[in-house]
Design a protein around this motif. Structure first.
Motif, PDB file in Angstrom:
ATOM      1  N   ASN A  61       0.845  -1.195   0.000  1.00  0.00           N
ATOM      2  CA  ASN A  61       0.000   0.000   0.000  1.00  0.00           C
ATOM      3  C   ASN A  61       0.879   1.243   0.000  1.00  0.00           C
ATOM      4  OD1 ASN A  61      -3.026  -0.821   0.518  1.00  0.00           O
ATOM      5  ND2 ASN A  61      -1.808  -2.130   1.846  1.00  0.00           N
ATOM      6  N   SER A  62       0.308   2.355  -0.439  1.00  0.00           N
ATOM      7  CA  SER A  62       1.005   3.635  -0.433  1.00  0.00           C
ATOM      8  C   SER A  62       0.144   4.666   0.285  1.00  0.00           C
ATOM      9  CB  SER A  62       1.295   4.092  -1.860  1.00  0.00           C
ATOM     10  OG  SER A  62       1.737   5.437  -1.884  1.00  0.00           O
ATOM     11  N   SER A  63       0.815   5.565   1.015  1.00  0.00           N
ATOM     12  CA  SER A  63       0.076   6.631   1.702  1.00  0.00           C
ATOM     13  C   SER A  63      -0.594   7.576   0.724  1.00  0.00           C
ATOM     14  CB  SER A  63       1.034   7.413   2.614  1.00  0.00           C
ATOM     15  OG  SER A  63       2.103   7.976   1.859  1.00  0.00           O
ATOM     16  N   ASN A  64      -0.237   7.482  -0.567  1.00  0.00           N
ATOM     17  CA  ASN A  64      -0.833   8.344  -1.595  1.00  0.00           C
ATOM     18  C   ASN A  64      -2.088   7.759  -2.217  1.00  0.00           C
ATOM     19  OD1 ASN A  64       1.431  10.076  -1.336  1.00  0.00           O
ATOM     20  ND2 ASN A  64       2.606   8.770  -2.719  1.00  0.00           N
ATOM     21  N   SER A 125       3.753   0.611   2.600  1.00  0.00           N
ATOM     22  CA  SER A 125       3.549  -0.415   3.618  1.00  0.00           C
ATOM     23  C   SER A 125       3.365  -1.769   2.951  1.00  0.00           C
ATOM     24  CB  SER A 125       2.313  -0.092   4.470  1.00  0.00           C
ATOM     25  OG  SER A 125       2.400   1.214   5.024  1.00  0.00           O
ATOM     26  N   VAL A 126       4.036  -2.777   3.496  1.00  0.00           N
ATOM     27  CA  VAL A 126       3.875  -4.138   2.998  1.00  0.00           C
ATOM     28  C   VAL A 126       3.311  -4.992   4.126  1.00  0.00           C
ATOM     29  CG1 VAL A 126       6.295  -4.713   3.546  1.00  0.00           C
ATOM     30  CG2 VAL A 126       4.998  -6.127   1.925  1.00  0.00           C
ATOM     31  N   THR A 127       2.261  -5.755   3.807  1.00  0.00           N
ATOM     32  CA  THR A 127       1.582  -6.602   4.790  1.00  0.00           C
ATOM     33  C   THR A 127       1.611  -8.048   4.318  1.00  0.00           C
ATOM     34  OG1 THR A 127       0.103  -4.788   5.416  1.00  0.00           O
ATOM     35  CG2 THR A 127      -0.575  -7.011   6.031  1.00  0.00           C
ATOM     36  N   PHE A 128       1.965  -8.935   5.237  1.00  0.00           N
ATOM     37  CA  PHE A 128       1.956 -10.374   4.959  1.00  0.00           C
ATOM     38  C   PHE A 128       0.751 -10.980   5.670  1.00  0.00           C
ATOM     39  CE2 PHE A 128       6.121  -9.139   3.808  1.00  0.00           C
ATOM     40  CZ  PHE A 128       6.632 -10.102   2.971  1.00  0.00           C
TER      41      PHE A 128
END
Length: 339
Positions: A61-64, A125-128
């Motif tokens: 994900n990106s804050s943008n 952000s990277v989420t597993f």
């Protein structure tokens, strides 16, 4: 319910909870700098501390953006002795905004962003999943100068090396960042060749046949023919629009000096790559990573709660069984008394 069945049920419950903790993630840099129009790698790696549960989901994900930038479902991986993935089969879906300028690597989770824009600056952000571990990398994109500092007044191709020393990790990916621009009408074909101090032959050769240029002479959308040395064919990628070289599945033997030459101008530049040994597993719970520690605490608490619920269920079940047995005995006594 037999004691064997009870143990099997309990083990199944604990595996469902504990399985979320089997993926251990490591962020190699939490702050990255990039240059407008060039490429940058957001480096991540992961390993399995236990038997992997597929599919495993990796989401960037990106804050943008409100929507997910990239979603990857890892279906299966080959693992080395330390639980580090080597070859993975996966399904990857890109948001329309990044479809043509991003690439996710399922074997480590790293994200490559190309054709950078100033608006790309932000927190990524990277989420597993399902472990729900989330990690953050701050990207700062700097403005592209109209032309780099010229090494000679008569050279039409001006080249810039963004880092002359790069660190990488065994089994992961690294980007050797380069960019170039034209101060006059380009002469095609232009040749970009990468060499390594470890090899006698050219590692990669690219013949750039045509490019679209902006007002500052910076190329984009290049048409090119690229030839890779057989030993590197499956783990290298050259980007004709900037000349950068991506190396994947790094080995300790990849350490050395890499040279890129632009012809016919014959400008050569050097980047020193140092590949560090891959730890068997990323930092364990209780380390400096609060997100990973938080996941382990939740998992342990959930496991204990499920264990207590299971024991309570067993007590209630046994109590009910004892009451039914007592009723049967009383009923048998009543029947015998009548006889």
């Amino acid at each position: 319910m037999s004691s064997l069945q009870g143990c099997c049920t309990l083990c199944s419950i604990l595996m469902l909870v504990g399985g979320n903790l089997a993926v251990l993630v490591k962020i190699h840099q939490d702050s990255i700098n990039g240059t407008e129009g060039q490429s940058v790698l957001l480096p991540v790696s992961y390993g399995f501390a236990g038997a992997p549960q597929y599919p495993m989901k990796i989401v960037w994900n990106s804050s943008n953006m409100h929507d997910e930038l990239v979603t990857c479902s890892v279906l299966k991986c080959s693992l080395d002795a330390g639980g580090v993935p080597r070859l993975c089969s996966a399904l990857t879906f890109y948001h329309d905004t990044y479809r043509n300028r991003s690439k996710l690597f399922p074997t480590n989770g790293s994200l490559l962003l190309s054709d950078l824009r100033l608006s790309d600056s932000g927190v990524y952000s990277v989420t597993f999943k399902p472990s729900r571990q989330t990690f953050h990398i701050t990207l700062t994109v700097h403005e592209q100068r109209s032309t780099p500092d010229p090494p000679g007044g008569n050279l039409a191709v001006l080249v810039k090396i963004h880092q002359d020393s790069i660190n990488g990790t065994e089994g992961q990916s690294v980007l050797l960042p380069v960019s170039y621009g034209f101060v006059s009408d380009p002469q095609y074909p232009m040749r970009i060749a990468w060499d390594s101090s470890n090899m006698h032959n050219e590692l990669v050769t690219c013949a750039v046949l045509n490019c679209s240029l902006d007002a500052g002479g910076v190329p984009s959308n290049c048409f090119a023919q690229t030839f890779y040395l057989s030993e590197y064919r499956v783990r290298t990628e050259l980007f004709p629009a900037n000349g950068s070289l991506l190396l994947s599945d790094l080995r300790l033997s990849d350490s050395g000096v890499y040279s890129v030459t632009f012809k016919p101008s014959r400008q050569t530049f050097h980047i020193t790559l140092t590949v560090h040994r891959q730890c068997s597993t990323p930092e364990p719970p209780g380390s400096k990573n609060p997100d990973l520690t938080h996941s382990y605490v939740i998992g342990i608490c959930s496991s204990v709660s499920l264990l207590l619920l299971f024991l309570l269920f067993c007590c209630i079940w046994h109590r009910g069984a004892a009451r039914q047995q007592k009723r049967r005995i009383i009923k048998q006594q009543q029947v015998q008394g009548k006889i």
